[in-house]
Every structure is written in C-alpha cells, then in structure tokens.
Design an enzyme around this catalytic site. Structure first.
Site, PDB file in Angstrom:
ATOM      1  N   ASP A  86      31.735  15.627   5.172  1.00 21.21           N
ATOM      2  CA  ASP A  86      31.315  15.185   6.498  1.00 21.21           C
ATOM      3  C   ASP A  86      32.002  16.084   7.525  1.00 21.21           C
ATOM      4  O   ASP A  86      32.957  16.791   7.211  1.00 21.21           O
ATOM      5  CB  ASP A  86      31.689  13.714   6.688  1.00 21.21           C
ATOM      6  N   ASP A 121      27.063  16.743  14.345  1.00 22.26           N
ATOM      7  CA  ASP A 121      25.989  16.202  15.186  1.00 22.26           C
ATOM      8  C   ASP A 121      26.556  15.295  16.274  1.00 22.26           C
ATOM      9  O   ASP A 121      27.759  15.060  16.337  1.00 22.26           O
ATOM     10  CB  ASP A 121      24.971  15.448  14.331  1.00 22.26           C
TER      11      ASP A 121
END
Length: 632
Positions: A86, A121
């Site tokens: 991640d 993001d």
C-alpha cells in the site's frame, strides 16, 4: 485473470505475480513490518495466498527502509509469496499529508520488489462533498498517468465516494490506464458503520465499468460478514488488519459477526484454540499473548468463510448462500434488498442453468435474476402472440406435471397461450421443464401470482382461468412442437423457434414422456435435451441455427489459427477471440465462426458475452462438435 469457476459475477480465478500465483477469492492479511506476532510463513496454513504491507511505514523508518532496499520486501517480512504494498493513502487521510510524493512512493515499491504496487491516491469519505470527490478522482487519475510507464502490476484505486455516477467515472478512467489491478477505495467508514447497502451501489458501479480481466479488490473489507455479498457482486480480493485489531480489543471474529471474549462460554470446534484453551484459560492469559492467540482464531474465521464461498461458487449456489447470509444481520438484509433491485442488470451475467437447484425461500426470492429473465421473456411471449391466454393454479399444473387433459382438449385445438405459476409469477407452460422452473425446491411460501400483471401485455378480456373445459374442434397443432419452439425462443432468441423447428421435424420421446431427440430430414438437430431442459446442438443443428439467426447473435469470432483446431473439437481459448455477441449467456450454445465468417464448431460458452471479449487466459467455449468431426 484466468477464470476457473464462476457463478454470476462471483468467480474462482487466478493471476500470476513474480512470486507466485494468487487464487481468488482471497484475503491479503495486513502485515506490520514492525510487529509480526503471526509470521506470514505461519499464515500459509490458514490458506493465505499473499499478503499486503505498507510501503509508507517502511519508507519512513530508516532501519526498515535500508533492509528493504538491500534485501527486498520479501526478505524484510520473511515471506516468499506474493506481496502487495500500500502507498500511505490512508495515513495521508488520517494525518493530513505524507512527506513523500506519488512518484517517490511508487519508485520505492519497485525498488523493494513489491509484486503489486499501489499509487498514492486521494482518499475520500462518505461525508466528502461531490466537488471534493470529483477533485480527488481527477488528481488520482493524474497520478496514475504519472506512473503509467512504471511497469509491473500497478493498483489504480477507484474512488468516487457515495456517488454512483462518480464511481462509474473513476472506474472508467482507471480502466483506461495501465492499472492492471483495481482496488475499490474509500469504503472503510461504510464498512465500520454497517452501511452495506451503499456498498452494493459502489461495488457494482465500479465492477461493471472495468475489464473483467482485471482483479477487483475491496480495500479494507476485512470482516467475513460481508465477504459473500462482495464476492457475489464481483469482488476478488480483500485485505484485513481486523484479525489483529479485533484481537487487541478481546473480540473474536465469526463468519456471521463479532463476539466479545467476555461474553462467550464456548470456543468453537473449528477454532485453532479449541483444543488449546478453555474460555477461562484464554481470559487469564497475559494481554499480549492473548491478543496473539485471538489473532490466530480471527485469521481462521476469515479464511474459513473464504473457503465456504469458494465451495459455493463451485456448487453454483451463491444465490442460496446470499439469501441465508441476509438473515444473519439487519444491515445485511438491507443490502440484500438492494442487490435484488439490480436483478435486471445482473441477469445478463447469470448462467443459463446451474448445478444447484433453485431454492425459493420467501417473497425476496421473487426478485431473483432468474425471475427477472423469465418475466422479460414472458412479456415477449404474450405481446408477440396476443391471443387467448389460459392461466393455471398450482394444483392444476405444476412444473414437470403436464396437464394432459388441457393439452389434449384445449391447447392442441386452439392457438391459445398457457401460463403456469412459478415463484410468484406466471411463465409459459412450454418452459415447464427448463431451469429453474422444474428444478425448484420451494418452501411453499410463494405468493399467488398477480394475474392482473399480465394484463399489461394482453387484454384482460383474453385471460381465462382453466376450469377443466374442452374445445369441440379438431387438433391443429402439437404441444411437443410448440414446446421445443418456445424453448428455442428462450434459449436462442425470440422468433428463432419457428424457423429452427419446421412443421415436419420428428420428435422422439423417452418412456417417461420426455423429449429426447429432434430430427430434421434424418439429421439430428439436438444431441440431447438435458435434465435442465435446454438443448445441446449437433453441428447440423448449429448450422441451421447459424442460417436462421442474424450475426452477431450467439456467435464468437475467432482467429483462423484457432478455428482450425476448433473444427476438430478442441476448445476455444480467450486469447484467440476477435469478437463476440455481447448478449451471449454463460453455458448457452455458442456458434464458433472463423475470420471468413464460416461456422467451424458449436459449444458451450463458459462466461457471458461481455466477459468473452475481456478475458485473455483460459477456456472460453467448450466445444462439443466441430465441423471436421461432423463430416466423418
């Protein structure tokens, strides 16, 4: 993605990474490289196929960063299987910002050998305004394009908040990039507040607007309570830190919910703690040791549910499982109602028939995808014929128990329609043996069909309730012929039946009265009429269907290099498909056509028409007769 088994949008599939194959559906347990009470290696015995760790945590810790850069992330966490990393998006959301930019984070993930990289993001929440969400989508898309040439498997998160149209936009944007792995982000607050009905909207508006060839991951969806719903809607992977977080709070995960250690009196037999501790002994363990043991229990519960879901997909009984799960919590029932509202949309991805019987439970079963499909067909059946229609009660005509008196005394002497009750609706009597009409196991709680509903298709003055009457005239048609024509209309497209089965075809029946064969001038048209009530075509039958149907109906167009082998009876693989009818239904008869437009084989589609055009690995059509075999 290579698909192995499917049940609607739910699928067992697999994809390769540099460190091994991941088979879905599955969960990627979250690994904190600072604290690994349960090692990734130990996790393998629970069914773990891959793990996820946070590159941001590694990047900002000098010791971890240096070790990862020198030896790789796999060495750092002691795991030789697939590792996803991640990016720190959630930390950015919690703390307001992170000290590294998108390109730096992605490059670092490449450097340490991550198998699946994730861009940095922009996180949005259910409370984010529409403008904030639109800005996040635009910026996330820009960041994806910024690293579009990074190589490897890159995860491009789909954002969009609680706005279905923005989820659709984000999905389409991410699908247009080099992102080959698509997580659905920004859903943790909804999961934590049990707003599962909103997740149904989010998942479907994401899933149905991207390629079926790409894995779909529900970020943060780590509790098994919602797994079945998510998989039913097309999710392939989840990640879970809940197995540790809940354990630290003395909470035990079960497939249907969570329980406090203080409130249980039994350890379930399936738990790895069952033979190890009593509840009293577990409570008396030191806090740190107890958390580790409860983490093992929680991990087992998570993967036990994944195993059950995989079995349900293989059995093709996900519909039944979802109906059962819906009653385990009010929030899941609310989500189930939302799923049923999408039945007409989901119908095109539903198989023609299934291995499992159709279960009718209660009024919710009247909103099933098969009900939607049959309602659509029944409307065509009535509006195209527009003539006197007889309707039956359950005591006068049950599926599979033909009312022979009516057939002899009325049906074959008139041009009437006949409708029989099934699952709270009326369906054509000619379809009585087809799936799922005859293959239904019912609770007996079906509501009586609303006969007035069919008045939308025909005049109410033309509706007759059969009461045992007889028509005094000669026989003008055959019920058996009309039956196979109606099945053909349902299976191949409305209007095909009459052209496919001419008046002079010969119908052969078994001793029990079942239709088993149909011949046209000595040539067998159908290889068999199966127990599911549908046709398996011979190549001669496929040729006739090819001639009476319009392209691209029921057709899969393949490269000539594939067609040569398909004509000999070998299966069609996805990678050789040039195009396909988008309306093909999984398991239906499919015409295989070469680049010259010539029919070369007939077989059974393994997936729907949209999927046929989007997968690249695996078998697309299982051939049961090719042109060269027919010529022998």
């Amino acid at each position: 993605m290579e698909i192995r088994e499917r049940d609607g949008l739910a699928r067992i599939a697999r994809f390769d990474t540099p460190h091994g194959t991941i088979e879905t559906p599955t969960v990627l347990p979250v690994i904190n490289p600072n604290i690994m009470d349960i090692t990734p290696e130990e996790m393998k015995k629970y069914g773990v196929h891959g793990v996820i760790t946070n590159s941001y945590i590694i990047l900002r810790n000098d010791r971890l960063r240096e070790e990862a850069e020198k030896y790789g992330v796999h060495s750092l966490i002691g795991y030789d299987g697939p590792v996803m990393t991640d990016s720190g998006t959630f930390q950015s959301y919690v703390y307001g910002s992170v000290e590294f930019n998108n390109r730096q984070v992605v490059e670092f993930q490449k450097t340490i050998g991550s198998d699946i990289l994730t861009i940095l993001d922009i996180f949005t929440t259910p409370s984010s305004s529409r403008q904030e969400v639109e800005n996040a989508i635009t910026e996330t898309y820009r960041r994806m394009l910024e690293v579009n040439d990074a190589g490897g498997m890159i995860a491009g998160p789909i954002q969009g908040g609680i706005y279905p149209d923005l989820r659709k936009r984000s999905a389409e944007l991410m699908n247009s990039t080099n992102a080959s792995y698509l997580p659905i982000g920004g859903v943790v607050p909804l999961l934590e507040s049990y707003e599962y009905d909103k997740l149904v909207d989010i998942i479907l508006n994401s899933k149905l607007n991207v390629s079926f060839g790409k894995p779909i991951h529900l970020f943060g969806g780590g509790h098994p309570m919602f797994f079945a719903f998510a998989v039913y809607l097309g999710v392939d992977l989840f990640d879970s830190a809940s197995y540790v977080k809940y354990a630290k709070d003395d909470r035990l995960i079960y497939p249907d919910g969570t329980r406090d250690l203080a409130r249980i009196i039994e350890i379930p037999e399936w738990s790895p703690l069952f033979d190890k501790y009593t509840v009293k002994e577990l409570k008396e363990l030191p806090k740190e040791q107890r958390s580790v043991e409860l983490s093992r229990h929680n991990l087992k519960a998570i993967f036990m549910e994944i195993s059950e879901i995989r079995e349900r997909i293989y059995e093709e009984s996900m519909d039944q499982y979802l109906a059962q799960k819906a009653k385990s919590h009010p929030s899941l029932l609310k989500a189930y109602v939302k799923v049923m509202q999408y039945s007409k949309m989901l119908e095109k991805y539903q198989d023609l028939f299934k291995k499992a019987a159709y279960f009718f439970y209660d009024s919710f079963s009247t909103k099933n995808t098969y009900v939607a499909r049959l309602e659509k067909f029944t409307s065509k059946y009535l509006t195209s014929k527009k003539k006197e229609t007889y309707v039956f009660s359950r005591k006068d005509w049950l599926p599979g128990y033909t009312n022979l008196n009516f057939v002899r005394d009325v049906y074959e002497r008139t041009e009437c329609n006949a409708l029989i009750p099934w699952s709270g609706i009326m369906v054509p009597a000619e379809l009585e043996n087809t799936y799922p009409i005859e293959q239904t196991v019912s609770s007996g709680l079906e509501p009586d069909p609303d006969v007035s509903a069919i008045s939308e298709s025909i005049s109410p003055f033309d509706i007759r309730v059969y009461k045992g009457e007889s028509v005094d005239s000669d026989k003008i048609r055959s019920f058996d012929l009309e039956k196979i024509r109606t099945i053909a209309d349902y299976q191949f497209g409305y209007g095909i039946g009459k052209d496919f089965f001419k008046d002079d075809v010969r119908i052969f029946k078994s001793k029990t009265g079942r239709i088993r064969g149909v011949f046209d001038k000595g040539n067998k048209l159908i290889a068999t009429l199966r127990n599911d009530g549908f046709f398996t075509l011979t190549f001669h039958g496929a040729t006739l269907l090819y001639n009476v149907s319009k392209s691209p109906n029921l057709r899969v167009f393949v490269k000539n290099e594939s067609a040569e082998y398909n004509a000999k009876g070998y299966s069609v693989f996805f990678k050789f498909i040039l195009d396909a009818d988008p309306d093909i239904i999984a398991k239906n008869e499919t015409l295989v056509v070469n680049e010259n437009g010539e029919l070369v084989a007939v077989g059974k589609a393994t997936v729907s028409g949209k999927e046929l055009r989007e997968y690249s690995d695996g078998i697309a059509v299982k051939i049961h007769e090719g042109r060269d075999q027919s010529a022998k």
